[in-house]
Write an enzyme that holds these catalytic residues in place. Structure first.
Site, short mmCIF file in Angstrom:
data_model
loop_
_atom_site.label_atom_id
_atom_site.label_comp_id
_atom_site.label_asym_id
_atom_site.label_seq_id
_atom_site.Cartn_x
_atom_site.Cartn_y
_atom_site.Cartn_z
N SER A 13 -69.40 46.80 -35.56
CA SER A 13 -69.18 47.83 -34.78
C SER A 13 -67.58 47.83 -34.43
O SER A 13 -67.05 48.81 -34.29
CB SER A 13 -69.84 47.47 -33.51
OG SER A 13 -69.58 46.51 -32.68
N ASN A 14 -66.94 46.65 -34.46
CA ASN A 14 -65.52 46.86 -34.32
C ASN A 14 -64.82 47.39 -35.54
O ASN A 14 -63.95 48.02 -35.25
CB ASN A 14 -65.10 45.50 -33.90
CG ASN A 14 -64.77 45.08 -32.48
OD1 ASN A 14 -64.30 45.59 -31.78
ND2 ASN A 14 -65.89 43.93 -32.03
N LEU A 90 -67.55 35.18 -38.07
CA LEU A 90 -67.92 34.10 -37.47
C LEU A 90 -67.62 32.72 -38.21
O LEU A 90 -68.35 31.88 -38.03
CB LEU A 90 -69.28 34.10 -36.80
CG LEU A 90 -69.54 35.46 -36.02
CD1 LEU A 90 -70.77 35.50 -35.59
CD2 LEU A 90 -68.43 35.66 -34.77
N ILE A 93 -60.92 30.67 -40.82
CA ILE A 93 -60.23 31.18 -42.03
C ILE A 93 -59.46 29.63 -42.55
O ILE A 93 -58.88 28.83 -41.75
CB ILE A 93 -58.91 32.08 -41.61
CG1 ILE A 93 -59.45 33.34 -40.96
CG2 ILE A 93 -58.25 32.22 -42.65
CD1 ILE A 93 -60.37 34.21 -42.17
N ASN A 107 -57.58 38.53 -34.84
CA ASN A 107 -58.74 38.28 -34.33
C ASN A 107 -58.96 39.03 -33.13
O ASN A 107 -58.20 39.09 -32.10
CB ASN A 107 -59.16 36.90 -34.30
CG ASN A 107 -60.67 36.54 -33.86
OD1 ASN A 107 -61.57 37.23 -34.50
ND2 ASN A 107 -60.86 35.74 -32.89
N HIS A 109 -61.59 38.54 -29.81
CA HIS A 109 -62.51 37.41 -29.18
C HIS A 109 -62.99 38.28 -27.83
O HIS A 109 -62.24 38.69 -26.98
CB HIS A 109 -61.74 36.14 -28.98
CG HIS A 109 -62.76 35.15 -28.57
ND1 HIS A 109 -63.48 34.48 -29.13
CD2 HIS A 109 -62.94 34.80 -27.14
CE1 HIS A 109 -64.20 33.65 -28.40
NE2 HIS A 109 -63.86 33.60 -27.16
N GLU A 179 -64.19 46.15 -26.30
CA GLU A 179 -63.49 45.83 -27.60
C GLU A 179 -63.19 47.11 -28.23
O GLU A 179 -62.21 47.12 -29.37
CB GLU A 179 -64.39 44.84 -28.25
CG GLU A 179 -64.55 43.55 -27.66
CD GLU A 179 -65.51 42.62 -28.62
OE1 GLU A 179 -65.19 42.41 -29.79
OE2 GLU A 179 -66.29 41.95 -27.88
C1 GAR Z 1 -67.74 40.94 -31.20
O1 GAR Z 1 -68.14 40.67 -29.87
C2 GAR Z 1 -66.44 40.06 -31.26
O2 GAR Z 1 -65.55 39.95 -30.21
C3 GAR Z 1 -67.34 38.62 -31.56
O3 GAR Z 1 -68.52 38.83 -32.27
C4 GAR Z 1 -68.71 40.32 -32.04
C5 GAR Z 1 -69.04 41.15 -33.30
O4 GAR Z 1 -69.73 42.48 -33.23
N1 GAR Z 1 -66.34 37.66 -32.08
C6 GAR Z 1 -66.32 36.20 -32.12
O5 GAR Z 1 -67.24 35.95 -31.19
C7 GAR Z 1 -65.27 35.69 -32.80
N2 GAR Z 1 -65.19 34.35 -31.98
P1 GAR Z 1 -69.38 43.69 -34.25
O6 GAR Z 1 -69.77 42.72 -35.35
O7 GAR Z 1 -70.27 44.51 -33.94
O8 GAR Z 1 -67.85 44.05 -34.22
#
Ligand code: GAR
Length: 196
Positions: A13-14, A90, A93, A107, A109, A179
């Protein structure tokens, strides 16, 4: 235009928020690659739907960590990638990639770093920990990636309230909406700073 790679592991989604913001705001950037450690996920589907090259690259495809790191570097170099955006990626790198792209890997978070970051702190676990700690505020952080997990220089943060009735899931949803505004804003800021 900066050539961007977006790394994902899940829904993406991001990634979608970044993609749409680049077009709507006419940012001087283009997402030319989606790299995922999973062959199939929402992010990969989205990339294919929008004609963005999607590649599946996972350490399990290689005999060693070094070979994996080399393949990742080659994929980035072949496509002349200027900047890498981790969007729900997740995995760690490889250090060799971090060293090759100093302050070019970013990134997001789902907490107010330095709180609730570090190994094992991702996804719903972050929100469980925030609620368990009794915090009344959480949020999201966009930061540079360096060799220390979740410790690179902070670029931008936004906060949201933690409500008494929150579950990890309801808090996750509020943070995720935050986010989707924060990441495009941070990208816009970075592009402004980096343009000659
Ligand atoms: C998001 O909340 C992001 O911040 C988190 O995973 C989710 C991904 O959502 N990332 C972490 O926890 C990294 N340590 P998305 O696939 O819908 O963007």
């Amino acid at each position: 235009k900066k050539r961007l790679a977006v790394f994902c592991s899940g829904t993406g989604s991001n990634f979608k928020a970044l993609f749409h913001a680049i077009i709507e705001r006419e940012l001087p950037a283009e997402i030319v690659l989606c790299l995922s450690n999973r062959a199939e996920c929402g992010a990969m589907d989205f990339a294919k739907e929008y004609g963005i090259e999607a590649i599946h690259l996972s350490e399990s495809q290689f005999d060693s960590h070094d070979e994996f790191a080399s393949a990742m570097l080659e994929a980035l170099r072949n496509r002349q990638i200027d900047m890498i955006l981790l969007a729900g990626y997740l995995r760690k790198i490889p250090d060799a990639v971090i060293a090759a792209y100093p302050e070019k890997i970013v990134n997001i978070h789902p907490s107010l770093l330095p709180e609730f970051g570090g190994h094992g702190m991702y996804g719903i676990r972050v929100h469980e920990a925030v609620i368990a700690s009794g915090e009344t505020r959480s949020g999201a952080t966009v930061h540079f990636v360096n060799e220390e997990y979740d410790k690179g220089r902070i670029i931008k943060q936004n906060h949201v309230p933690v409500l008494p009735e929150d579950t990890p899931e309801s808090l996750a949803e509020r943070v995720l909406r935050c986010e989707h505004r924060l990441y495009p804003d941070a990208l816009e800021q970075l592009l402004d700073e980096q343009m000659p």
